[in-house]
Design an enzyme around this catalytic site. Structure first.
Site, PDB file in Angstrom:
ATOM      1  N   GLY A   1     119.609  45.215 -13.890  1.00 28.67           N
ATOM      2  CA  GLY A   1     121.047  44.983 -13.937  1.00 28.67           C
ATOM      3  C   GLY A   1     121.487  44.748 -15.379  1.00 28.67           C
ATOM      4  O   GLY A   1     120.677  44.790 -16.313  1.00 28.67           O
TER       5      GLY A   1
ATOM      6  N   SER B   1     117.993  40.424 -13.773  1.00 26.70           N
ATOM      7  CA  SER B   1     116.572  40.201 -13.579  1.00 26.70           C
ATOM      8  C   SER B   1     116.383  38.889 -12.804  1.00 26.70           C
ATOM      9  O   SER B   1     116.972  37.871 -13.158  1.00 26.70           O
ATOM     10  CB  SER B   1     115.916  40.114 -14.938  1.00 26.70           C
ATOM     11  OG  SER B   1     114.562  39.855 -14.763  1.00 26.70           O
ATOM     12  N   GLY B   2     115.600  38.962 -11.762  1.00 27.97           N
ATOM     13  CA  GLY B   2     115.351  37.753 -10.971  1.00 27.97           C
ATOM     14  C   GLY B   2     116.359  37.523  -9.865  1.00 27.97           C
ATOM     15  O   GLY B   2     116.303  36.534  -9.160  1.00 27.97           O
TER      16      GLY B   2
ATOM     17  N   THR C   1     113.984  43.661  -6.396  1.00 24.03           N
ATOM     18  CA  THR C   1     112.717  44.211  -5.931  1.00 24.03           C
ATOM     19  C   THR C   1     112.381  43.680  -4.537  1.00 24.03           C
ATOM     20  O   THR C   1     111.911  44.428  -3.681  1.00 24.03           O
ATOM     21  CB  THR C   1     111.611  43.871  -6.940  1.00 24.03           C
ATOM     22  OG1 THR C   1     112.051  44.324  -8.219  1.00 24.03           O
ATOM     23  CG2 THR C   1     110.327  44.563  -6.591  1.00 24.03           C
TER      24      THR C   1
ATOM     25  N   SER D   1     108.989  40.017 -12.928  1.00 22.98           N
ATOM     26  CA  SER D   1     110.106  40.872 -13.318  1.00 22.98           C
ATOM     27  C   SER D   1     109.637  42.314 -13.474  1.00 22.98           C
ATOM     28  O   SER D   1     108.635  42.588 -14.129  1.00 22.98           O
ATOM     29  CB  SER D   1     110.678  40.358 -14.631  1.00 22.98           C
ATOM     30  OG  SER D   1     111.720  41.189 -15.038  1.00 22.98           O
ATOM     31  N   SER D   2     110.376  43.228 -12.839  1.00 21.44           N
ATOM     32  CA  SER D   2     110.020  44.643 -12.988  1.00 21.44           C
ATOM     33  C   SER D   2     110.453  45.063 -14.387  1.00 21.44           C
ATOM     34  O   SER D   2     111.619  44.933 -14.729  1.00 21.44           O
ATOM     35  CB  SER D   2     110.747  45.492 -11.971  1.00 21.44           C
ATOM     36  OG  SER D   2     110.858  44.816 -10.750  1.00 21.44           O
TER      37      SER D   2
ATOM     38  N   ASN E   1     112.318  35.696 -14.531  1.00 23.60           N
ATOM     39  CA  ASN E   1     111.696  36.086 -13.268  1.00 23.60           C
ATOM     40  C   ASN E   1     110.193  36.145 -13.486  1.00 23.60           C
ATOM     41  O   ASN E   1     109.720  36.812 -14.384  1.00 23.60           O
ATOM     42  CB  ASN E   1     112.246  37.463 -12.853  1.00 23.60           C
ATOM     43  CG  ASN E   1     111.702  37.926 -11.518  1.00 23.60           C
ATOM     44  OD1 ASN E   1     110.821  37.287 -10.932  1.00 23.60           O
ATOM     45  ND2 ASN E   1     112.211  39.043 -11.032  1.00 23.60           N
TER      46      ASN E   1
ATOM     47  N   GLU F   1     122.138  43.310 -18.738  1.00 24.69           N
ATOM     48  CA  GLU F   1     121.345  42.274 -19.398  1.00 24.69           C
ATOM     49  C   GLU F   1     122.064  41.813 -20.663  1.00 24.69           C
ATOM     50  O   GLU F   1     122.395  42.618 -21.516  1.00 24.69           O
ATOM     51  CB  GLU F   1     119.954  42.824 -19.728  1.00 24.69           C
ATOM     52  CG  GLU F   1     118.855  41.870 -19.327  1.00 24.69           C
ATOM     53  CD  GLU F   1     117.463  42.502 -19.397  1.00 24.69           C
ATOM     54  OE1 GLU F   1     116.817  42.583 -18.347  1.00 24.69           O
ATOM     55  OE2 GLU F   1     117.045  42.894 -20.483  1.00 24.69           O
TER      56      GLU F   1
HETATM   57  N1  LIG Z   1     115.324  37.371  -0.124  1.00 19.87           N
HETATM   58  C1  LIG Z   1     114.509  36.545  -0.778  1.00 19.87           C
HETATM   59  N2  LIG Z   1     113.903  35.550  -0.111  1.00 19.87           N
HETATM   60  C2  LIG Z   1     113.083  34.721  -0.751  1.00 19.87           C
HETATM   61  N3  LIG Z   1     112.829  34.781  -2.049  1.00 19.87           N
HETATM   62  C3  LIG Z   1     113.416  35.741  -2.804  1.00 19.87           C
HETATM   63  C4  LIG Z   1     114.292  36.689  -2.173  1.00 19.87           C
HETATM   64  N4  LIG Z   1     114.713  37.520  -3.119  1.00 19.87           N
HETATM   65  C5  LIG Z   1     114.115  37.115  -4.283  1.00 19.87           C
HETATM   66  N5  LIG Z   1     113.349  36.061  -4.094  1.00 19.87           N
HETATM   67  C6  LIG Z   1     112.571  35.312  -5.108  1.00 19.87           C
HETATM   68  O1  LIG Z   1     113.055  35.678  -6.365  1.00 19.87           O
HETATM   69  C7  LIG Z   1     112.026  36.258  -7.139  1.00 19.87           C
HETATM   70  C8  LIG Z   1     112.574  37.383  -7.978  1.00 19.87           C
HETATM   71  O2  LIG Z   1     112.963  38.446  -7.179  1.00 19.87           O
HETATM   72  P1  LIG Z   1     112.838  39.946  -7.671  1.00 19.87           P
HETATM   73  O3  LIG Z   1     113.169  40.766  -6.523  1.00 19.87           O
HETATM   74  O4  LIG Z   1     111.547  40.170  -8.317  1.00 19.87           O
HETATM   75  O5  LIG Z   1     113.971  40.034  -8.735  1.00 19.87           O
HETATM   76  P2  LIG Z   1     114.445  41.296  -9.539  1.00 19.87           P
HETATM   77  O6  LIG Z   1     113.688  42.453  -9.023  1.00 19.87           O
HETATM   78  O7  LIG Z   1     115.886  41.386  -9.242  1.00 19.87           O
HETATM   79  O8  LIG Z   1     114.164  41.009 -10.913  1.00 19.87           O
HETATM   80  C9  LIG Z   1     110.991  36.732  -6.182  1.00 19.87           C
HETATM   81  O9  LIG Z   1     109.726  36.712  -6.767  1.00 19.87           O
HETATM   82  C10 LIG Z   1     111.113  35.722  -5.064  1.00 19.87           C
HETATM   83  O10 LIG Z   1     110.364  34.578  -5.349  1.00 19.87           O
HETATM   84 MG   LIG Z   2     112.452  43.674  -9.956  1.00 19.50          MG
END
Ligand SMILES: Nc1ncnc2c1ncn2[C@@H]1O[C@H](COP(=O)(O)OP(=O)(O)O)[C@@H](O)[C@H]1O
Ligand SMILES: [Mg+2]
Length: 1047
Positions: free
Chosen positions: A412, A130-131, A135, A183-184, A180, A414
């Site tokens: 992923g 997560s984070g 996404t 977080s989804s 995060n 956890e």
């Molecule tokens: N490629 C990226 N460039 C800039 N910031 C990113 C990038 N990927 C993730 N982040 C930062 O990390 C945070 C969490 O990403 P997210 O995709 O929501 O994580 P996950 O879906 O894996 O939990 C986002 O809100 C963003 O601020």
């Molecule tokens: Mg996500």
């Protein structure tokens, strides 16, 4: 590795744009020289430390992407990087995976192109903690497709709707967690469908396991789903009033648990606006939006619904306002709701039983309702979005042969402090994905070896099937045991579930509980925990709540109340059939297991690509690289395992043509072009480079290189060679360009020449044809020239006429004396005569017009002379050329007395003559003077004889050259002396004038031989004329006058 040729010495010839691009590219490549951009090129590929060091070095340079073969490893930068612009998208379009630095766009493009060229469905599996950026990665992929793919005209808005569905899904399915801020809280698999032209035409979302427990409870520092806060912060006053809500989230029981209403990185008000803007685009009606918000508000009111305990221990509701609001917003019967919240209805042996709930049970029932309402609404929402993104029928029919790219964005591995049912499910899911990954990677690897004809070397890897079985096996697996325990009559509880597992699974190498553990482990495990040895590591799960969460039950009477709702969304979420149906619905874990099975089926039918996301630190800070945390993830993501499989045999492989194309400058035999078989070319090349047999193998279409070092040496050699290559390329390019220019010009010249010659030849041919035709007509005409005018001869005859007339025009006689005349053709004889006559007339008229009166007189006299003498007298021809004079005697030469005697009769003409006497022919000089009515012979002063013109009978002359002429006078009467014989040197002139003046032109006789003349008294004399050598006039024999004239 870098693949961009830096033609630094060639910059002078490049445009500004080209230069800019070059600078950018070289900067990019230079940066990418940090570490290796593909882990398979790590020399020490088994070392985790080397792996992490490579990640770290690249991360420090903001190079967040690195490959492991075709897997993309991405480290969350926690800051905006300038690598996602449209220009970047363009740069990655159609470029081979290895040619340019690693990027999520490269993977997206590669997947898209594989789908297009191989016509095989693709999927991109994004995993990570997560984070870690899953996404974000999936959004970048979607954006890439939305921007770069061709748009389907009828589906122009699909890309828009696809992108707009994101904020909505995130508002309802994402929450702020410790790890995060966005977080989804659900798993998402999204299919994007492309038509035969590669345009996105439809999309479908599958959602997995929404974390419903969050609706009623949040850990400290976390929040409920975003939508609640967005509504309270962003909703207009009117709306809040209608929903009977207050702005402050702290007033709601379901929002206070985490004690974290505000998050600095989140702007709820803006997000609210975005959601409200997106909903109509996706196809929500105004009414649906209102009903959706009613449900959200209802959940908050449900949370604030409180219970009290009566004196007899019965439970009752203490917050009437909430019930009123719920009744209104959900459109349900108030008393039924009140009843259902405090009682449970069960069916035992076909009979309905209603029993009151105690205080705690009532609270759970309320929370269960809240979770059910929210969870089902979320599912409804996803369905609604699916309808909006669905491939429309018409498009579907026209998009046969379409392909799909699937995007899996799922939680992923956890591992928390306390791991519960949710973590169990999540980790199970990851276990399954790992299994799929290993299977597909190994399979594709093995397939590649086989097709290339290279012996497969067995790869040692950990097969996690044993763990998957441990969890999912029928009857013996953990999920089966859990289901059984839930269904078991009697007092089932979490601990009994734990014991049951110990009984069934005790001794399994991947399963341990407090009781089963050895002393050391036992110390760190609580009695309520069981431990699974996942492929990625050990995780302890606390069994408390497992049964409840698996049951996920809602009392029957609550369902019944919801079925009656007048809110359409609630009605669709709670169906009557569910209440009527006696069969127990599937337990949560089994449901999840089944949906995972389906997902595996979907994924296995597709060509996978992987994005592995890594979170560099827990503090969401840019630039911080927490090695412990990263090592943990590298392990849990199985990246080392992945690398090991990928590197099992050879570090590097490339198709022959690509390899040869890149390195051919390094060997004289292959440079600049290799004309033989590709495999031989590669073989020649590597021999020249001195590769040892153990360093490489040649497959059927690819070369496999075992050690990265070999490749790097080659790459360095190429780098060193580049300036020379550039020079060669330049020279040959210039030569080529000049040659091409020369050929172009030459070609143009030839074209012009041949066109000109062609034209000339055509003209000549045409002229010849015409000439032949003419000649033919001419000949034919000539043959028919005597026929009537007819088509065969018309041309000829016309031509003959025409040319005669033209010739005539040039050759007309110039004077009346010129008797020449061109010979006319037979057909023009008549006309010719006519013309001739006309011409003569014309000339004569012209001549006459020109004549002066003097000359006219002269001419008249000459004409008369001609009439009289022509062909009669020998001396005439000489006289023609001599002009007749007006007179041969001027007045001065005539005696004045004579003139006086004549008086009014003016002398018109005078000439000296010789008179021969009638007898004896004595010659006497006289002057012959002519007046208008008579003539006189004058002897000096005396008029000797007057001859009146009417009296003149005639004039006689000889035909010879002499000048003798005889005037015949009347001979009757006494006074008549007889005719007069005269001689004049100008006999023609004098006789002509005399004849004209006297009107006796018809009485001039030319005699041959001799002339008889009258003498007085009826006698007559004779003049004889003969030819002699000189003129002589003398008395001859018989009294004749003999005249000898020259001749
Ligand atoms: N490629 C990226 N460039 C800039 N910031 C990113 C990038 N990927 C993730 N982040 C930062 O990390 C945070 C969490 O990403 P997210 O995709 O929501 O994580 P996950 O879906 O894996 O939990 C986002 O809100 C963003 O601020
Ligand atoms: Mg996500």
């Amino acid at each position: 590795m870098q693949y961009t040729i830096t033609l630094s010495h060639n910059r002078g010839e490049m445009g500004v744009e080209g230069r800019l691009r070059l600078v950018m590219e070289s900067a990019l490549t230079a940066r990418d020289r940090v570490g290796v951009q593909d882990f398979v090129l790590l020399e020490n590929y088994t070392s985790e430390a080397a792996f992490i060091e490579n990640l770290r070095r690249r991360f420090k340079e903001s190079l967040i992407y690195t490959y492991i073969g075709s897997v993309l490893v991405s480290v969350n930068p926690y800051k905006e990087l300038e690598i996602y612009s449209k220009q970047h998208m363009e740069r990655y379009r159609g470029v081979s995976f290895y040619e340019i630095s690693p990027h999520i766009y490269a993977l997206s493009d590669n997947t898209y192109r594989s789908m297009r060229t191989e016509r095989k469905d693709q999927c991109i599996l994004i995993s990570g903690e997560s984070g870690a950026g899953k996404t974000e990665a999936s959004k970048k992929i979607l954006l890439y497709y939305a921007v770069t793919c061709p748009a389907h005209d009828r589906m122009a808005a699909l890309g828009d709707r696809l992108l707009q569905s994101n904020p909505v899904l995130e508002a309802f399915g994402n929450a702020k967690t410790l790890r995060n801020d966005n977080s989804s809280r659900f798993g998402k698999y999204m299919d994007v469908q492309f038509d035969f032209r590669g345009a996105p035409v439809g999309s479908h979302i599958l959602n997995y396991l929404l974390e419903k427990s969050r609706v009623v409870h949040q850990n400290h520092g976390e929040r409920n789903f975003h939508i609640f806060y967005q509504l309270l912060d962003g909703g207009e006053e009117d709306l809040l009033k209608r929903l009977d809500l207050e702005r402050n989230p702290q007033n709601y029981q379901y929002l206070v648990k985490g004690n974290c209403p505000r998050v600095s990185s989140i702007n709820d008000k803006n997000d609210w606006k975005a959601v409200m803007k997106a909903l109509p685009i996706i196809g929500f009606t105004e009414e649906e939006v209102q009903e959706l918000l009613n449900i959200i508000a209802s959940v908050l009111h449900l949370g604030n619904t409180q219970f009290g305990e009566g004196e007899d221990g019965e439970t009752h509701i203490t917050t009437e306002t909430q019930i009123r609001n719920l009744t209104r917003l959900l459109g349900v019967d108030g008393s039924a709701l009140r009843e259902a919240l405090t009682h449970k209805k069960l069916i035992a042996k076909g009979e309905e039983m209603i029993s009151p709930l105690n205080f705690e049970q009532a609270g759970s029932a309320r929370d269960a309702l809240a979770k059910a309402v929210y969870g089902r609404t979320f599912t409804w929402l996803v369905e609604k979005i699916n309808q909006s993104l669905a491939l429309k029928d018409e498009v579907y029919n026209s998009s046969k042969g379409s392909s799909v790219i699937g995007l899996l964005d799922i939680y992923g591995f956890e591992v928390l402090q306390h791991n519960s049912f949710e973590q169990f499910c999540i980790n199970y899911c990851n276990e399954k994905l790992q299994q799929l990954f290993i299977e597909l990677t190994l399979r594709s690897e093995q397939e590649e070896y086989e097709t290339e004809g290279i012996a497969w070397e067995t790869v040692q890897y950990f097969d996690n099937k044993i763990i998957c079985d441990l969890i999912e096996e029928k009857h013996k697996g953990i999920i089966s045991i859990l289901d059984e325990e839930c269904l078991r009559p009697g007092e089932a509880c979490d601990i009994s579930f734990l014991e049951k597992m110990e009984d069934t699974l005790g001794g399994h190498p991947h399963f341990i509980t407090h009781k089963l553990a050895n002393g050391k482990t036992r110390r760190i495990m609580s009695r309520e925990e069981f431990r699974l040895l996942h492929y990625a590591g050990e995780v302890n799960y606390n069994v408390s709540g497992f049964l409840d969460k698996n049951n996920d039950s809602l009392y029957r009477n609550l369902k019944e109340v919801m079925c009656q709702s007048s809110n359409q969304i609630v009605r669709q979420c709670f169906r009557k059939e569910e209440v009527i149906d006696q069969k127990r619905p599937e337990m949560a874990a089994t449901q999840f297991k089944n949906s995972l099975m389906k997902l595996m089926e979907i994924l296995i039918s597709k060509e996978p690509s992987y994005v592995r996301c890594i979170k560099p630190n827990d503090a969401k800070q840019p630039g911080r690289f927490d090695e412990v945390l990263v090592r943990h993830q590298v392990k849990y993501l199985g990246l080392m395992e992945n690398l090991r499989v990928r590197r099992a045999g050879f570090a590097y492989r490339r198709r022959f043509e690509a390899f040869l194309q890149r390195y051919k400058p390094l060997c004289p035999e292959t440079w600049p072009n290799w004309h033989g078989r590709l495999a031989d070319g590669v073989s020649t090349l590597v021999n020249h480079l001195g590769y040892k047999p153990e360093e490489y193998k040649l497959g059927r279409s690819k070369i496999f290189i075992r050690f990265p070092k070999t490749l790097f040496t080659t790459e360095d050699a190429l780098e060193a060679k580049k300036p020379a290559i550039a020079l060669t390329l330049q020279t040959s390019w210039r030569g080529y360009r000049e040659r091409a220019k020369y050929h172009r010009i030459r070609h143009a010249v030839i074209v012009i020449q041949s066109a000109w010659r062609g034209m000339k030849a055509r003209r000549r041919a045409k002229r010849r044809r015409q000439a032949a035709e003419l000649i033919r007509r001419f000949i034919k005409g000539f043959i028919y020239r005597h026929e009537e005018y007819c088509p065969e001869n018309e041309y000829f005859l016309d031509h003959v006429r025409y040319s005669f007339l033209k010739k005539l025009r040039k050759n007309l006689p110039k004077s009346v004396l010129d008797k020449s005349w061109p010979t006319p053709p037979p057909s023009l004889i008549e006309a010719s005569e006519h013309l001739r006559w006309l011409h003569m007339q014309n000339m004569m008229r012209k001549y006459c017009r020109r004549i002066q009166p003097e000359w006219r007189k002269q001419m008249e006299q000459k004409v008369v002379a001609s009439e009289i003498f022509k062909d009669q007298k020998d001396s005439y021809p000489q006289s023609v050329g001599k002009l007749f004079l007006g007179t041969r005697l001027e007045n001065e030469q005539i005696n004045l007395k004579v003139i006086q005697t004549l008086g009014n009769d003016k002398v018109q003409y005078g000439v000296p003559v010789t008179k021969y006497d009638r007898r004896g022919f004595k010659a006497r000089p006289r002057q012959l003077l002519l007046t208008s009515s008579f003539a006189v012979l004058v002897d000096r002063t005396k008029i000797k004889q007057r001859i009146d013109y009417p009296a003149l009978r005639g004039i006689s002359l000889s035909s010879l050259r002499d000048g003798i002429f005889v005037l015949h006078l009347p001979n009757e009467g006494q006074q008549q002396k007889g005719d007069v014989v005269l001689h004049c040197d100008h006999v023609i002139e004098a006789v002509t004038k005399f004849a004209m003046m006297s009107g006796r032109t018809n009485h001039v006789n030319i005699s041959l031989g001799s002339i008889r003349f009258a003498l007085a008294r009826g006698k007559e004399g004779i003049v004889d004329f003969i030819r002699g050598s000189e003129l002589k006039v003398a008395k001859g024999k018989r009294g004749h006058l003999l005249v000898v004239s020259q001749g």
